[in-house]
Design an enzyme around this catalytic site. Structure first.
Site, PDB file in Angstrom:
ATOM      1  N   ASP A  89      15.687  23.659  25.598  1.00 13.69           N
ATOM      2  CA  ASP A  89      14.270  23.878  25.882  1.00 13.69           C
ATOM      3  C   ASP A  89      13.479  23.040  24.886  1.00 13.69           C
ATOM      4  OD1 ASP A  89      15.466  25.816  27.460  1.00 13.69           O
ATOM      5  OD2 ASP A  89      14.077  27.410  26.894  1.00 13.69           O
ATOM      6  N   LYS A 150       8.795  24.938  31.509  1.00 13.26           N
ATOM      7  CA  LYS A 150       8.675  26.259  30.888  1.00 13.26           C
ATOM      8  C   LYS A 150       7.246  26.435  30.408  1.00 13.26           C
ATOM      9  CE  LYS A 150      10.608  28.704  26.849  1.00 13.26           C
ATOM     10  NZ  LYS A 150      11.656  28.629  25.811  1.00 13.26           N
ATOM     11  N   LYS A 175      10.542  28.249  34.201  1.00 13.29           N
ATOM     12  CA  LYS A 175      10.920  29.329  33.307  1.00 13.29           C
ATOM     13  C   LYS A 175       9.628  29.906  32.736  1.00 13.29           C
ATOM     14  CE  LYS A 175      13.317  30.393  28.964  1.00 13.29           C
ATOM     15  NZ  LYS A 175      14.278  29.895  27.948  1.00 13.29           N
TER      16      LYS A 175
END
Length: 211
Positions: A89, A150, A175
């Site tokens: 991430d 995300k 996400k």
């Protein structure tokens, strides 16, 4: 969605600035017990991969502000993958995006995606962006080959919002992360289009879900 269906969609997160190795192990135990993934600090990846080889491990790159150099982010990502991370991430460079340097944002992500054989999720930090900037960030992430976008690091004043999830899902799988503490909140994000939930409250979310 019942607990067994929801669990693999949750990245149970332990990323505070004071996170100890014992905290990481506790998080991994919870993830393993409930069938969740785990998102942990980079320093703990090698130990975590040995401790819980059956848990899908995500870790962070350029966290939490995203202003590392391209080379630093690439090396962080490669080091994490070699240590046993299954997913990365990475925080985008919000400063470059807001300056209109979208090509630089794309190139940085593209370099990391090319350097590792595992999924890369681009963290936009939506609390800092206008809707137009969110769209440009998603376009850069998609062009770079990111697997997901995300919403947040969880370190800004606001985190995931359903309207942001809906916008981002037009470009890539999403996400939703930041401030999600209950099953109802997680369900709202999934209804808005999220395909993964990042939360330090993974166990509480599952306990609120139908059995």
């Amino acid at each position: 969605m019942n607990r067994s269906e929801l669990a693999p969609l949750i990245d149970h997160t332990v990323l505070g600035p004071e996170t100890t190795p014992a905290d990481v192990r506790d998080g991994l135990d919870a993830a393993r017990r409930h069938g969740m993934n785990a998102c942990i600090p980079p320093y703990a990846v090698e130990e975590a991969a040995a401790y819980a080889p059956d848990v899908t491990l995500a870790t962070v790159v350029g966290f939490p502000h995203g202003q590392n150099t391209r080379e630093t982010k690439r090396r962080e990502g490669v080091t994490a993958w070699q240590a046993g991370a299954d997913e990365l991430d990475v925080v985008i460079n919000v400063g470059r995006l807001r300056a209109g340097e979208d090509d630089a944002v794309r190139a940085e992500l593209e370099e990391l995606v090319a350097a590792v054989p595992i999924p890369v999720k681009a963290i936009l930090e939506t609390a800092l962006l206008s809707d137009a900037e969110k769209r440009r960030a998603c376009e850069a992430a998609a062009a770079a080959g990111a697997a997901m976008v995300k919403t947040s690091t969880g370190f800004e004043a606001s985190g995931a919002r359903t309207d942001d999830v809906a916008l981002m899902s037009e470009y890539l799988p999403v996400k939703a992360s930041g401030g999600i503490g209950s099953y109802d909140e997680a369900a709202a994000m999934l209804e808005a289009g999220a395909e993964r939930i990042g939360a330090s409250s993974g166990v509480a979310i599952l306990e609120g879900a139908p059995e």
